[in-house]
Write a protein that holds these residues in place. Structure first.
Motif: not given
Length: 201
Positions: A77-85, A114-122
């Motif tokens: 891979v060449r980038t990251f998406v980090v996901s979690g509120g 970044e995704d700083i808003w997610s609260k669950d897997t969906w």
């Protein structure tokens, strides 16, 4: 009266034992299935969040981040998406903590989204898809704990994402989390968010 009570108690105990065996076996199955996934060459890696103590990622989260770094350093891979509120018991978002960890390990900031808003897997996968669309990323490897990976992949494919998976191996101490994942997977299946026996991609 006593006889009927004894029959009831034995029936309840047998049902509880049967349910416990089912949950235990299903949890082991999820771990094995997650570890069977193989990553494909992709635009990005989506790292799903877990508990962080301030900017100190928990051991499961560190394991996920190290797995993602392995893919990045080997050119998968060449980038990251980090996901979690930010949970009620957290002082920073999981995404911010993950980004800091990656920066400290030599990843340039311009390749971390970044995704700083997610609260669950969906929400993790729905919001990550939106981030990818916004920056022009089409394919992804999902990295999460082995027991969690089958549900995460099923959700992503339900959302129409082009994904493969790479498991962060869980420890024996995490097996309680794997057992809780059984209930989460069944719940998602009943809601139509994660088909239980979806083919691996």
């Amino acid at each position: 009266m006593i006889y009927h009570l004894m029959v009831f108690v034995v029936t309840v105990c047998a049902a509880y034992a049967g349910a416990s065996i089912f949950i235990n076996r299903f949890a082991h199955h999820l771990c094995r299935r997650g570890r069977m996934e193989r990553p494909a060459l992709s635009d990005t890696v989506i790292v799903l969040g877990a508990y962080t103590d301030g900017f100190r990622p928990s051991l499961p989260l560190q394991s996920r981040l190290k797995a993602a770094l392995h893919l990045y350093r080997h050119g998968v891979v060449r980038t990251f998406v980090v996901s979690g509120g930010q949970g009620a018991d957290e002082t920073v978002s999981e995404a911010r903590s993950m980004k800091r960890f990656l920066l400290l390990n030599g990843v340039p900031p311009e390749v971390i989204f970044e995704d700083i808003w997610s609260k669950d897997t969906w929400e993790n996968l729905r919001n990550s898809k939106q981030v990818m669309n916004h920056v022009g990323l089409r394919t992804a490897v999902i990295v999460t704990s082995d027991y969690h990976l089958p549900r995460a992949l099923a959700v992503a494919r339900t959302l129409g994402m082009a994904v493969s998976g790479y498991a962060a191996y869980s420890t024996r101490r995490e097996f309680q989390s794997a057992m809780r994942e059984v209930f989460a997977h069944i719940q998602y299946t009943l809601k139509g968010r994660a088909p239980l026996f979806q083919e691996r991609g």
